[in-house]
Write a protein that holds these residues in place. Structure first.
Motif, PDB file in Angstrom:
ATOM      1  N   LEU A  97       0.822  -1.207   0.000  1.00 55.86           N
ATOM      2  CA  LEU A  97       0.000   0.000   0.000  1.00 55.86           C
ATOM      3  C   LEU A  97       0.855   1.256   0.000  1.00 55.86           C
ATOM      4  O   LEU A  97       0.549   2.230  -0.706  1.00 55.86           O
ATOM      5  N   THR A  98       1.935   1.260   0.803  1.00 50.94           N
ATOM      6  CA  THR A  98       2.809   2.426   0.831  1.00 50.94           C
ATOM      7  C   THR A  98       3.419   2.683  -0.543  1.00 50.94           C
ATOM      8  O   THR A  98       3.471   3.822  -1.018  1.00 50.94           O
ATOM      9  N   ARG A  99       3.873   1.627  -1.205  1.00 51.46           N
ATOM     10  CA  ARG A  99       4.434   1.788  -2.554  1.00 51.46           C
ATOM     11  C   ARG A  99       3.378   2.336  -3.513  1.00 51.46           C
ATOM     12  O   ARG A  99       3.638   3.265  -4.291  1.00 51.46           O
ATOM     13  N   ASP A 100       2.177   1.767  -3.463  1.00 48.87           N
ATOM     14  CA  ASP A 100       1.109   2.215  -4.357  1.00 48.87           C
ATOM     15  C   ASP A 100       0.721   3.661  -4.057  1.00 48.87           C
ATOM     16  O   ASP A 100       0.493   4.458  -4.986  1.00 48.87           O
ATOM     17  N   ASN A 101       0.621   4.000  -2.782  1.00 51.41           N
ATOM     18  CA  ASN A 101       0.235   5.361  -2.410  1.00 51.41           C
ATOM     19  C   ASN A 101       1.303   6.371  -2.827  1.00 51.41           C
ATOM     20  O   ASN A 101       0.985   7.484  -3.259  1.00 51.41           O
ATOM     21  N   ALA A 102       2.574   6.000  -2.699  1.00 43.68           N
ATOM     22  CA  ALA A 102       3.648   6.889  -3.136  1.00 43.68           C
ATOM     23  C   ALA A 102       3.581   7.114  -4.643  1.00 43.68           C
ATOM     24  O   ALA A 102       3.740   8.242  -5.134  1.00 43.68           O
ATOM     25  N   ALA A 103       3.332   6.044  -5.389  1.00 43.02           N
ATOM     26  CA  ALA A 103       3.233   6.166  -6.846  1.00 43.02           C
ATOM     27  C   ALA A 103       2.051   7.045  -7.240  1.00 43.02           C
ATOM     28  O   ALA A 103       2.167   7.920  -8.109  1.00 43.02           O
ATOM     29  N   THR A 104       0.914   6.842  -6.592  1.00 40.91           N
ATOM     30  CA  THR A 104      -0.279   7.634  -6.898  1.00 40.91           C
ATOM     31  C   THR A 104      -0.046   9.115  -6.615  1.00 40.91           C
ATOM     32  O   THR A 104      -0.513   9.983  -7.368  1.00 40.91           O
ATOM     33  N   ALA A 105       0.679   9.404  -5.533  1.00 38.94           N
ATOM     34  CA  ALA A 105       0.945  10.790  -5.135  1.00 38.94           C
ATOM     35  C   ALA A 105       2.118  11.403  -5.888  1.00 38.94           C
ATOM     36  O   ALA A 105       2.426  12.585  -5.695  1.00 38.94           O
ATOM     37  N   GLY A 106       2.780  10.618  -6.729  1.00 41.33           N
ATOM     38  CA  GLY A 106       3.929  11.133  -7.465  1.00 41.33           C
ATOM     39  C   GLY A 106       5.138  11.391  -6.587  1.00 41.33           C
ATOM     40  O   GLY A 106       5.946  12.281  -6.873  1.00 41.33           O
ATOM     41  N   LEU A 107       5.280  10.601  -5.535  1.00 46.28           N
ATOM     42  CA  LEU A 107       6.386  10.776  -4.585  1.00 46.28           C
ATOM     43  C   LEU A 107       7.427   9.697  -4.837  1.00 46.28           C
ATOM     44  O   LEU A 107       7.402   8.625  -4.239  1.00 46.28           O
ATOM     45  N   GLY A 108       8.354   9.986  -5.732  1.00 41.74           N
ATOM     46  CA  GLY A 108       9.372   9.019  -6.114  1.00 41.74           C
ATOM     47  C   GLY A 108      10.520   8.905  -5.150  1.00 41.74           C
ATOM     48  O   GLY A 108      11.450   8.129  -5.381  1.00 41.74           O
ATOM     49  N   ASN A 109      10.480   9.679  -4.060  1.00 44.19           N
ATOM     50  CA  ASN A 109      11.568   9.647  -3.078  1.00 44.19           C
ATOM     51  C   ASN A 109      11.290   8.696  -1.921  1.00 44.19           C
ATOM     52  O   ASN A 109      11.991   8.722  -0.901  1.00 44.19           O
ATOM     53  N   VAL A 110      10.281   7.831  -2.052  1.00 44.45           N
ATOM     54  CA  VAL A 110       9.924   6.881  -0.991  1.00 44.45           C
ATOM     55  C   VAL A 110      10.380   5.482  -1.371  1.00 44.45           C
ATOM     56  O   VAL A 110      10.091   5.001  -2.467  1.00 44.45           O
ATOM     57  N   THR A 111      11.097   4.828  -0.442  1.00 48.61           N
ATOM     58  CA  THR A 111      11.444   3.414  -0.580  1.00 48.61           C
ATOM     59  C   THR A 111      10.771   2.657   0.556  1.00 48.61           C
ATOM     60  O   THR A 111      11.086   2.895   1.728  1.00 48.61           O
ATOM     61  N   ALA A 112       9.817   1.798   0.223  1.00 44.13           N
ATOM     62  CA  ALA A 112       9.121   0.989   1.225  1.00 44.13           C
ATOM     63  C   ALA A 112       9.656  -0.429   1.159  1.00 44.13           C
ATOM     64  O   ALA A 112       9.651  -1.053   0.097  1.00 44.13           O
ATOM     65  N   CYS A 113      10.125  -0.942   2.296  1.00 42.91           N
ATOM     66  CA  CYS A 113      10.766  -2.254   2.272  1.00 42.91           C
ATOM     67  C   CYS A 113      10.723  -2.912   3.649  1.00 42.91           C
ATOM     68  O   CYS A 113      10.428  -2.268   4.661  1.00 42.91           O
ATOM     69  N   HIS A 114      11.052  -4.195   3.665  1.00 42.71           N
ATOM     70  CA  HIS A 114      11.218  -4.931   4.913  1.00 42.71           C
ATOM     71  C   HIS A 114      12.442  -4.372   5.640  1.00 42.71           C
ATOM     72  O   HIS A 114      13.412  -3.945   4.995  1.00 42.71           O
ATOM     73  N   PRO A 115      12.440  -4.351   6.971  1.00 37.78           N
ATOM     74  CA  PRO A 115      13.593  -3.809   7.695  1.00 37.78           C
ATOM     75  C   PRO A 115      14.932  -4.407   7.282  1.00 37.78           C
ATOM     76  O   PRO A 115      15.950  -3.690   7.250  1.00 37.78           O
ATOM     77  N   ASP A 116      14.963  -5.684   6.954  1.00 36.18           N
ATOM     78  CA  ASP A 116      16.228  -6.324   6.579  1.00 36.18           C
ATOM     79  C   ASP A 116      16.782  -5.810   5.263  1.00 36.18           C
ATOM     80  O   ASP A 116      17.954  -6.069   4.948  1.00 36.18           O
ATOM     81  N   GLU A 117      15.975  -5.108   4.495  1.00 33.08           N
ATOM     82  CA  GLU A 117      16.409  -4.608   3.191  1.00 33.08           C
ATOM     83  C   GLU A 117      17.045  -3.221   3.251  1.00 33.08           C
ATOM     84  O   GLU A 117      17.524  -2.724   2.238  1.00 33.08           O
ATOM     85  N   VAL A 118      17.046  -2.598   4.414  1.00 24.10           N
ATOM     86  CA  VAL A 118      17.704  -1.303   4.566  1.00 24.10           C
ATOM     87  C   VAL A 118      19.209  -1.530   4.625  1.00 24.10           C
ATOM     88  O   VAL A 118      19.679  -2.339   5.431  1.00 24.10           O
ATOM     89  N   PRO A 119      19.998  -0.841   3.803  1.00 28.46           N
ATOM     90  CA  PRO A 119      21.453  -1.035   3.830  1.00 28.46           C
ATOM     91  C   PRO A 119      22.034  -0.829   5.230  1.00 28.46           C
ATOM     92  O   PRO A 119      21.641   0.107   5.945  1.00 28.46           O
ATOM     93  N   ASP A 120      22.949  -1.697   5.624  1.00 27.11           N
ATOM     94  CA  ASP A 120      23.495  -1.667   6.975  1.00 27.11           C
ATOM     95  C   ASP A 120      24.238  -0.376   7.288  1.00 27.11           C
ATOM     96  O   ASP A 120      24.318   0.029   8.451  1.00 27.11           O
ATOM     97  N   ASP A 121      24.798   0.272   6.261  1.00 22.30           N
ATOM     98  CA  ASP A 121      25.608   1.466   6.496  1.00 22.30           C
ATOM     99  C   ASP A 121      24.808   2.758   6.365  1.00 22.30           C
ATOM    100  O   ASP A 121      25.378   3.855   6.448  1.00 22.30           O
ATOM    101  N   LEU A 122      23.492   2.660   6.182  1.00 26.12           N
ATOM    102  CA  LEU A 122      22.668   3.848   6.009  1.00 26.12           C
ATOM    103  C   LEU A 122      22.306   4.443   7.368  1.00 26.12           C
ATOM    104  O   LEU A 122      21.836   3.736   8.261  1.00 26.12           O
ATOM    105  N   THR A 123      22.535   5.736   7.517  1.00 24.59           N
ATOM    106  CA  THR A 123      22.151   6.440   8.739  1.00 24.59           C
ATOM    107  C   THR A 123      21.119   7.506   8.390  1.00 24.59           C
ATOM    108  O   THR A 123      20.977   7.909   7.234  1.00 24.59           O
TER     109      THR A 123
END
Length: 200
Positions: A97-123
Motif C-alpha cells: 500500500l505504501t508503494r502504491d500510495n507513493a506512486a499515486t501521489a507522485g512521490l518518487g523519493n519513498v522506498t518501502a521495504c522490509h527492515p532487513d532490506e535497509v542497507p546496513d551502512d545507512l544512517t
C-alpha cells in the motif's frame, strides 16, 4: 487468533478502502486495506505526530518505522521532496500500500521495504514512528534499540505514544538506556517524544 497489524502476512480477506489526510499543507488520499494498522481512518496519534514533530536539524535520509499504509512516510516525502524517505514494516500488505500510495501521489523519493532490506551502512537525519506498542515491551525495546543507533550525530527521532499505553515509562526507559528524551508535545491523550543520540 486474528491478525495483528504487525503480522507479516495478514490472513484477513482484503477489504480495500481509502482515507484522507490533511496536515501542515499536505493533502493526501491514501489507499488502505484490512490487516493494516488503522485502516479505516488516520490514527489520532499519527496525526498528532505529523502536526507537531518538526523536520530534523540535519539534512539527510529520513525513516518511518512501522509505516503501515504510509501516512507518515508520504507526509515526510511531500514536505521534503529532495530527501530520500525510507519506510519499513513487517506487514507485506502495508508495504504494498505504501508503494502504491507513493506512486499515486507522485512521490518518487519513498522506498518501502522490509527492515532487513535497509542497507546496513545507512544512517538517518530523522526517525519518525508511531511504534507498535501492543507488540509488548520486549519487542518494542528491541525495535527501538535496533533503529535508534542509526541516527546521525545531530539527528533526532520522534515517537508518538498514547499516555495510557505507557508514554511516560517509555520516556524514562529511553533516558535510562542512554538516549536523552524530551516530551515535545502532549495532545489528545498522546505524547510526542524527541529522542537524541547519546551524549559523548
Amino acid at each position: 487468533m486474528g491478525d495483528h497489524y504487525f503480522t507479516a502476512d495478514p490472513s484477513a480477506p482484503s477489504r480495500p478502502g481509502s482515507v484522507r489526510l490533511h496536515t501542515g499543507g499536505v493533502q493526501l488520499t491514501l489507499a488502505t486495506d484490512s490487516g493494516v494498522f488503522s485502516n479505516g481512518r488516520v490514527d489520532r496519534g499519527t496525526k498528532v505526530l505529523l502536526d507537531t514533530a518538526p523536520m530534523p536539524p540535519a539534512r539527510g535520509p529520513l525513516l518511518d518505522v512501522g509505516c503501515g499504509y504510509g501516512p507518515i512516510a508520504l507526509t515526510l516525502a511531500a514536505r521534503r521532496r529532495r530527501l530520500p524517505i525510507w519506510a519499513v514494516d513487517l506487514n507485506s500488505r502495508g508495504l504494498g500500500l505504501t508503494r502504491d500510495n507513493a506512486a499515486t501521489a507522485g512521490l518518487g523519493n519513498v522506498t518501502a521495504c522490509h527492515p532487513d532490506e535497509v542497507p546496513d551502512d545507512l544512517t538517518f537525519a530523522g526517525i519518525y514512528s508511531n511504534p507498535p506498542i501492543r507488540s509488548g515491551k520486549p519487542a518494542l525495546h528491541a525495535l527501538l534499540l535496533h533503529w535508534l543507533p542509526r541516527l546521525q550525530p545531530d539527528g533526532r527521532a520522534y515517537l508518538v505514544v498514547a499516555k495510557n499505553l505507557g508514554s511516560d515509562s517509555l520516556q524514562r526507559w529511553l533516558a535510562g538506556a542512554g538516549w536523552p528524551t524530551e516530551r515535545l508535545a502532549s495532545e489528545k491523550g498522546y505524547r510526542v517524544l524527541e529522542v537524541s543520540p547519546p551524549r559523548s
